[in-house]
Scaffold this active site. Structure first.
Site, PDB file in Angstrom:
ATOM      1  N   ALA A  19      -6.466   3.197   7.856  1.00 56.96           N
ATOM      2  CA  ALA A  19      -6.733   3.159   6.403  1.00 56.96           C
ATOM      3  C   ALA A  19      -6.215   1.840   5.821  1.00 56.96           C
ATOM      4  CB  ALA A  19      -6.049   4.333   5.716  1.00 56.96           C
ATOM      5  N   THR A  25       0.864  -1.189   0.000  1.00 55.50           N
ATOM      6  CA  THR A  25       0.000   0.000   0.000  1.00 55.50           C
ATOM      7  C   THR A  25       0.898   1.236   0.000  1.00 55.50           C
ATOM      8  OG1 THR A  25      -0.221  -0.089   2.412  1.00 55.50           O
ATOM      9  CG2 THR A  25      -1.937  -1.157   1.115  1.00 55.50           C
ATOM     10  N   ASP A  58      -5.796  -1.009   7.461  1.00 57.81           N
ATOM     11  CA  ASP A  58      -6.642  -2.117   7.949  1.00 57.81           C
ATOM     12  C   ASP A  58      -7.939  -2.196   7.142  1.00 57.81           C
ATOM     13  OD1 ASP A  58      -4.742  -2.539   9.961  1.00 57.81           O
ATOM     14  OD2 ASP A  58      -5.744  -1.145  11.320  1.00 57.81           O
TER      15      ASP A  58
HETATM   16  O1  RIB Z   1      -3.753   0.303  12.339  1.00 54.61           O
HETATM   17  C1  RIB Z   1      -4.373   1.228  13.200  1.00 54.61           C
HETATM   18  C2  RIB Z   1      -4.392   0.701  14.612  1.00 54.61           C
HETATM   19  O2  RIB Z   1      -3.075   0.644  15.084  1.00 54.61           O
HETATM   20  C3  RIB Z   1      -5.120   1.588  15.607  1.00 54.61           C
HETATM   21  O3  RIB Z   1      -6.490   1.320  15.674  1.00 54.61           O
HETATM   22  C4  RIB Z   1      -4.395   1.308  16.897  1.00 54.61           C
HETATM   23  O4  RIB Z   1      -5.111   0.513  17.781  1.00 54.61           O
HETATM   24  C5  RIB Z   1      -3.089   0.645  16.485  1.00 54.61           C
HETATM   25  O5  RIB Z   1      -3.060  -0.626  16.870  1.00 54.61           O
END
Ligand code: RIB
Length: 300
Positions: free
Chosen positions: A244, A213, A246
């Protein structure tokens, strides 16, 4: 057919301060707003995939505290199956996040209950075996991640690994990975190459397929069997880029599980991320399938 996905990973309560610019070392700045929002890379991918239309099961751990109750509830509310979510003694995981006016962030993660996820139960193995794909990240202990990947491989389940937070990966985990989805910084940590094309080529020595990404520049697909290609990102004004990546992975897993070609799956996942960065919070910002379909249709 609805793709069945299992996510093995972290749940965190995100403690988010919104500021004009993040403080430098030794500096104190005034924040504009504070929120507690459910997050954690594992839970975020689970929520993203469930909202995108997957049948999602979560394997993870929360603490015996109010955050743990809220984290479990938030997953269930998004339609994620939580029977594999243990409640363990001590606090839940927390992420201490500063989001600036450009939507960028800096994060400190305190693992809490996530540190308990070192092994699988027989029920966890059955959950993985019943899935089309297992989504993994690196916010739970490496023993737990490897145990999940071994179970997936033993049952012919596709493994999708997000190597975040960035760290070197044991060769066994790479050998058990079917699709690696790093961002460009994680790809550089793994390969030493800042150029994503070179990083992708180096990663293909270890895994059969990679999606890197690239933030506002889109995403790069490379696989041993095909020519690499880049799918551009949609141009949007970001207010909070937390999760973003995830969101992208959760949506990508659903689209790929539906048998859509990789180019289309990446463009659809990119629409999901574009929606999430325009809203504050981690899992709270994730779009529904109808919203993704609508934005995708307008741009493709
Ligand atoms: O990828 C984002 C996440 O990274 C957040 O929600 C936080 O909890 C960290 O783990």
């Amino acid at each position: 057919m609805t793709p069945a996905l299992t996510v093995l990973g972290s749940t965190n309560m995100d403690l988010v301060a919104y500021v004009a610019a993040a403080p430098r070392r030794g500096e104190t700045v005034a924040g504009r707003e504070f929120r507690t929002v459910p997050g954690g890379k594992g839970a975020n991918q689970a929520v993203a995939a469930a909202r995108a239309g997957g049948a999602v099961t979560m394997i993870g751990a929360v603490g015996e505290d109010d955050f743990g109750l809220r984290l479990r509830f938030a997953l269930r509310e998004s339609g994620v199956q939580t029977s594999g979510l243990r409640t363990v003694a001590g606090p839940s995981g927390t992420a201490h996040i500063v989001v600036d006016d450009d939507g960028g962030n800096a994060i400190v993660v305190v693992p809490g209950a996530n540190a308990a996820l070192t092994a699988l139960t027989a029920e966890d193995e059955a959950r993985i075996a019943a899935s089309g794909a297992l989504l993994l990240q690196l916010e739970v202990p490496m023993e737990g991640v490897i145990a999940g990947a071994r179970a997936a491989r033993a049952h012919g389940v596709t493994t999708v690994l997000t190597p975040a937070p960035a760290r070197p990966l044991p060769p066994e985990l790479l050998a058990l990975t079917d699709l690696l989805v790093p961002n460009e910084h994680e790809a550089e940590t793994l390969t030493g190459h800042s150029d994503p094309h070179r990083a992708a080529a180096a990663l293909l020595d270890q895994v059969p397929a990679v999606v890197i990404t690239l933030g506002a520049s889109g995403s790069l697909y490379a696989a041993r069997s095909t020519e690499p290609f880049v799918v551009p990102a949609l141009r949007v004004a970001a207010v909070d880029t937390t999760a973003a990546g995830d969101t992208f992975v959760g949506a990508l897993a659903v689209a790929a599980g539906e048998g859509r070609p990789m180019h289309e799956a990446m463009a659809w996942a990119s629409a999901a991320s574009a929606l999430s960065v325009q809203r504050p919070g981690a899992s709270a910002s994730m779009p529904t399938r109808a919203e993704i379909d609508e934005l995708y249709a307008r741009n493709n």
